[in-house]
Scaffold this motif. Sequence first.
Motif, PDB file in Angstrom:
ATOM      1  N   GLU A 196       0.834  -1.198   0.000  1.00 17.01           N
ATOM      2  CA  GLU A 196       0.000   0.000   0.000  1.00 17.01           C
ATOM      3  C   GLU A 196       0.873   1.254   0.000  1.00 17.01           C
ATOM      4  OE1 GLU A 196      -2.856   2.672  -0.310  1.00 17.01           O
ATOM      5  OE2 GLU A 196      -3.037   0.498  -0.638  1.00 17.01           O
ATOM      6  N   ARG A 197       1.993   1.208   0.685  1.00 17.52           N
ATOM      7  CA  ARG A 197       2.907   2.358   0.668  1.00 17.52           C
ATOM      8  C   ARG A 197       3.415   2.612  -0.747  1.00 17.52           C
ATOM      9  NH1 ARG A 197       7.448   2.859   5.299  1.00 17.52           N
ATOM     10  NH2 ARG A 197       5.506   3.119   6.496  1.00 17.52           N
ATOM     11  N   ALA A 198       3.789   1.558  -1.451  1.00 21.03           N
ATOM     12  CA  ALA A 198       4.244   1.717  -2.831  1.00 21.03           C
ATOM     13  C   ALA A 198       3.141   2.289  -3.706  1.00 21.03           C
ATOM     14  CB  ALA A 198       4.725   0.377  -3.387  1.00 21.03           C
ATOM     15  N   ARG A 199       1.934   1.767  -3.536  1.00 22.22           N
ATOM     16  CA  ARG A 199       0.805   2.225  -4.350  1.00 22.22           C
ATOM     17  C   ARG A 199       0.483   3.691  -4.064  1.00 22.22           C
ATOM     18  NH1 ARG A 199      -3.017  -2.017  -4.709  1.00 22.22           N
ATOM     19  NH2 ARG A 199      -2.993  -1.989  -2.441  1.00 22.22           N
ATOM     20  N   SER A 200       0.437   4.067  -2.791  1.00 24.74           N
ATOM     21  CA  SER A 200       0.082   5.441  -2.437  1.00 24.74           C
ATOM     22  C   SER A 200       1.137   6.434  -2.888  1.00 24.74           C
ATOM     23  CB  SER A 200      -0.140   5.555  -0.925  1.00 24.74           C
ATOM     24  OG  SER A 200       1.063   5.301  -0.218  1.00 24.74           O
ATOM     25  N   LEU A 201       2.380   6.000  -2.961  1.00 24.74           N
ATOM     26  CA  LEU A 201       3.449   6.875  -3.429  1.00 24.74           C
ATOM     27  C   LEU A 201       3.475   7.023  -4.950  1.00 24.74           C
ATOM     28  CD1 LEU A 201       6.301   5.633  -1.074  1.00 24.74           C
ATOM     29  CD2 LEU A 201       5.361   7.955  -1.121  1.00 24.74           C
ATOM     30  N   GLY A 202       2.822   6.116  -5.650  1.00 22.56           N
ATOM     31  CA  GLY A 202       2.816   6.172  -7.106  1.00 22.56           C
ATOM     32  C   GLY A 202       3.944   5.409  -7.762  1.00 22.56           C
ATOM     33  N   ILE A 203       4.566   4.488  -7.020  1.00 21.38           N
ATOM     34  CA  ILE A 203       5.633   3.660  -7.587  1.00 21.38           C
ATOM     35  C   ILE A 203       5.026   2.652  -8.556  1.00 21.38           C
ATOM     36  CG2 ILE A 203       7.341   1.880  -7.011  1.00 21.38           C
ATOM     37  CD1 ILE A 203       7.740   3.326  -4.324  1.00 21.38           C
ATOM     38  N   THR A 204       5.676   2.449  -9.686  1.00 23.01           N
ATOM     39  CA  THR A 204       5.242   1.441 -10.655  1.00 23.01           C
ATOM     40  C   THR A 204       5.799   0.087 -10.240  1.00 23.01           C
ATOM     41  OG1 THR A 204       5.162   3.036 -12.476  1.00 23.01           O
ATOM     42  CG2 THR A 204       5.357   0.705 -13.065  1.00 23.01           C
ATOM     43  N   VAL A 205       4.921  -0.861  -9.991  1.00 28.86           N
ATOM     44  CA  VAL A 205       5.328  -2.185  -9.517  1.00 28.86           C
ATOM     45  C   VAL A 205       5.009  -3.227 -10.591  1.00 28.86           C
ATOM     46  CG1 VAL A 205       4.965  -3.974  -7.777  1.00 28.86           C
ATOM     47  CG2 VAL A 205       4.964  -1.550  -7.107  1.00 28.86           C
ATOM     48  N   ILE A 206       6.016  -3.950 -11.018  1.00 28.87           N
ATOM     49  CA  ILE A 206       5.867  -5.025 -12.000  1.00 28.87           C
ATOM     50  C   ILE A 206       6.139  -6.342 -11.271  1.00 28.87           C
ATOM     51  CG2 ILE A 206       6.700  -5.993 -14.176  1.00 28.87           C
ATOM     52  CD1 ILE A 206       7.500  -3.147 -15.001  1.00 28.87           C
ATOM     53  N   HIS A 207       5.074  -7.070 -11.024  1.00 23.22           N
ATOM     54  CA  HIS A 207       5.153  -8.306 -10.238  1.00 23.22           C
ATOM     55  C   HIS A 207       5.998  -9.358 -10.947  1.00 23.22           C
ATOM     56  CE1 HIS A 207       3.711 -11.938  -8.158  1.00 23.22           C
ATOM     57  NE2 HIS A 207       3.328 -11.133  -7.178  1.00 23.22           N
ATOM     58  N   ARG A 208       6.635 -10.199 -10.162  1.00 25.69           N
ATOM     59  CA  ARG A 208       7.471 -11.254 -10.727  1.00 25.69           C
ATOM     60  C   ARG A 208       6.701 -12.092 -11.741  1.00 25.69           C
ATOM     61  NH1 ARG A 208       9.608 -14.459 -13.209  1.00 25.69           N
ATOM     62  NH2 ARG A 208      11.012 -16.163 -12.682  1.00 25.69           N
ATOM     63  N   ASP A 209       5.415 -12.390 -11.483  1.00 24.40           N
ATOM     64  CA  ASP A 209       4.662 -13.271 -12.366  1.00 24.40           C
ATOM     65  C   ASP A 209       4.434 -12.670 -13.748  1.00 24.40           C
ATOM     66  OD1 ASP A 209       4.607 -15.159 -10.410  1.00 24.40           O
ATOM     67  OD2 ASP A 209       2.469 -14.985  -9.956  1.00 24.40           O
ATOM     68  N   GLU A 210       4.475 -11.335 -13.869  1.00 21.56           N
ATOM     69  CA  GLU A 210       4.356 -10.723 -15.198  1.00 21.56           C
ATOM     70  C   GLU A 210       5.490 -11.172 -16.108  1.00 21.56           C
ATOM     71  OE1 GLU A 210       3.398  -6.608 -15.923  1.00 21.56           O
ATOM     72  OE2 GLU A 210       2.813  -6.343 -13.827  1.00 21.56           O
ATOM     73  N   LEU A 211       6.630 -11.468 -15.520  1.00 19.45           N
ATOM     74  CA  LEU A 211       7.796 -11.833 -16.319  1.00 19.45           C
ATOM     75  C   LEU A 211       7.655 -13.220 -16.934  1.00 19.45           C
ATOM     76  CD1 LEU A 211      10.625 -10.444 -14.018  1.00 19.45           C
ATOM     77  CD2 LEU A 211       9.319  -9.277 -15.783  1.00 19.45           C
ATOM     78  N   HIS A 212       6.665 -13.995 -16.451  1.00 21.94           N
ATOM     79  CA  HIS A 212       6.394 -15.291 -17.081  1.00 21.94           C
ATOM     80  C   HIS A 212       5.740 -15.101 -18.448  1.00 21.94           C
ATOM     81  CE1 HIS A 212       7.507 -17.617 -13.615  1.00 21.94           C
ATOM     82  NE2 HIS A 212       6.578 -17.075 -12.846  1.00 21.94           N
TER      83      HIS A 212
END
Length: 319
Positions: A196-212
Amino acid sequence: MSTVALSQDPAWPRAGGWPDFPADTSDPVDLAIVGIPTSATSLSPTNAHETPAAIRAALRRYSGHVVAAGRPDTRGAEAEFVLDEALRIVDAGDVADPDTDAGERTAAARVTQLAARAALVVALGGDNALTVPAALGVAGARLADAGLITIDAHHDLRDGRSNGSPVRRLIEAGLNPRRIVQIGIADFANSMVYRERARSLGITVIHRDELHDRPLADVVAEALTVAGAGGGPIHVDLDVDVCDRSVAPGCPASIPGGLQAHELRRMTRLLAADTRVRGIDIAEVDATADTADARTVRLAALLVLEAAAGLAQRQEQGR
């Protein structure tokens, strides 16, 4: 790592063993290496401060010869180069006491000095605390428009000062969180609070599973677009514990199901090939906790070579 002497073959020159950074001249260099051996504030017991020397030793196991991917109709005609012929690479040694306030400032100033003369600075850690002085040093006076890309299983947004807090500390120092991209964030390695901290700050998060499911080149392109949106320099944090435990047993926090070595190597070269990337750090490897075959340290050494190969490709494309 084995203490058996390496064979010597003049027809097979070894990587590493690069000259010291020349402080008595203002001549530019292509790639500058510096050790930032942080470990004192680690959340996990670690001797990561011993890793820069281990990486330098492991580099001697490899050559600097690089061959481009070929096609069935052009076998034997692939482009190739040798890193030591394509680049001027220098080693600036290690920064002392980077875990102290004064040492961290010295490390950042050292990276800024190197970045002023080198197209790319590669910082050898050390735990993830080195990302603070490495990124601040690369950004210099342009922190407000700089970008950060982390390849890491963890958000590194914890409170306090540790290897779990570098991203939060950089934001507090003035880095715009909307120009931060985190690739490889994994399940069972974080918490809802930090998500939630990452989301509220506006950080772009690319989950490990996307790399599959996504081509790595597409993921890298997205990250560069976001991190480079301010027009400033980009720093890349390669936290080796993003890799699978079988690949990186020398990382205290690596878990089964992480990236494979070829994925991290591929992304490193792709990122280093972009002119906006001015710094890369290699973090979270504890050479003293590695397996007998030193597979984690050897991967870290290969990341140095992949960064150099990407830089050589960048410069060749710019000619």
